[in-house]
Design an enzyme around this catalytic site. Structure first.
Site, short mmCIF file in Angstrom:
data_model
loop_
_atom_site.label_atom_id
_atom_site.label_comp_id
_atom_site.label_asym_id
_atom_site.label_seq_id
_atom_site.Cartn_x
_atom_site.Cartn_y
_atom_site.Cartn_z
CB CYS A 146 50.72 -8.35 51.99
SG CYS A 146 52.34 -8.75 52.69
CG ASP A 173 55.46 -5.61 50.19
OD1 ASP A 173 55.69 -4.46 49.74
OD2 ASP A 173 56.21 -6.58 49.98
NE ARG A 193 57.69 -4.42 47.62
CZ ARG A 193 58.33 -5.55 47.31
NH1 ARG A 193 59.23 -5.54 46.34
NH2 ARG A 193 58.08 -6.67 47.96
CG HIS A 221 52.29 -8.59 47.38
ND1 HIS A 221 53.65 -8.52 47.20
CD2 HIS A 221 52.10 -8.78 48.71
CE1 HIS A 221 54.25 -8.63 48.37
NE2 HIS A 221 53.34 -8.78 49.31
CB CYS A 277 54.05 -12.30 49.11
SG CYS A 277 53.62 -11.98 50.83
ZN ZN Z 1 53.58 -9.72 51.13
#
Ligand code: ZN
Length: 215
Positions: A42, A44, A46, A98, A101
């Site tokens: 992803c 993302d 993090r 994750h 999400c």
């Molecule tokens: Zn995500």
């Protein structure tokens, strides 16, 4: 110093640090890449691929998008898989989702998200395929956690549907495909233990692109 300017300061320090450990570091790094791993995760911020895997530059070929989707008409991810398998000879392809999400959560909201609609629709399709199991989970947070896991598994299946992966595995015995979920609440990767051979055999009934039997 602004946060933007700080990046260049960080970068200079990082480059110096590498050279202190190994004066030939960048000379070696610039020759070629031979990563064993293709990571599809992803976007993302993090979930940084190399850091969570503890791998240095050169060890992992990376593709990231919202909600780690592998869509068969996405030229981007399909090119990455094709190049990773046919040119880089990666031994493992990992799809890493994750928990928490935002993409998965957004996909299930009854809202018009514009350009994101067709992208996130893939997740609604995953939900539809597994509706009975997901609807049976009463706790909303647990239901999202499970949807994150199922979404990763379905994206792995999409990878196994590709001719590049099917042919390479038939001829060379690799790559294998793995389903992971990163838990940012404790920093650990959960391996969903996808049975690659069984999944391959199962989907071959409909998606075989090699004209060969796997048995
Ligand atoms: Zn995500």
């Amino acid at each position: 110093m602004t946060p933007y300017e700080k990046i260049f300061e960080n970068n200079r320090r990082w480059a110096e640090e590498q050279l202190r450990t190994d004066p030939e570091y960048f000379a070696k790094l610039s020759v070629e890449q031979r990563p064993d791993f293709l990571y599809i995760g992803c976007s993302d911020s993090r979930v940084p691929a190399n850091q969570i895997m503890g791998l240095p530059p050169g060890d992992v070929f990376v593709h990231r998008n919202i909600a780690n989707l592998v869509n068969n008409v996405d030229l981007n991810v399909m090119s990455v898989i094709s190049y990773g398998v046919q040119t880089l000879d990666v031994k493992h392809i990992i799809v890493c989702g994750h928990y928490g999400c935002g993409g998965v959560k957004a996909a299930m909201q009854p809202r018009d998200l514009g350009i994101l609609n067709p992208w996130l629709r893939n997740i609604r399709d995953v939900y539809r395929l597994h509706k009975a199991e997901l609807d049976a989970i009463k706790d909303e947070a647990q239901r999202y956690d499970r949807l994150v896991e199922i979404n990763v598994t379905e994206q792995c299946i999409n990878i196994i549907k590709t001719a590049a992966v099917q042919k390479s595995f038939l001829i060379r015995g690799f790559p294998t495909v793995h389903a992971w979920v990163f838990d940012m609440r404790n920093g650990l990767i959960k391996d969903l233990k996808l049975d690659f051979r069984a999944t391959l055999r199962n989907i071959q009934q409909v998606y075989d692109l090699t004209g060969s039997s796997w048995d």
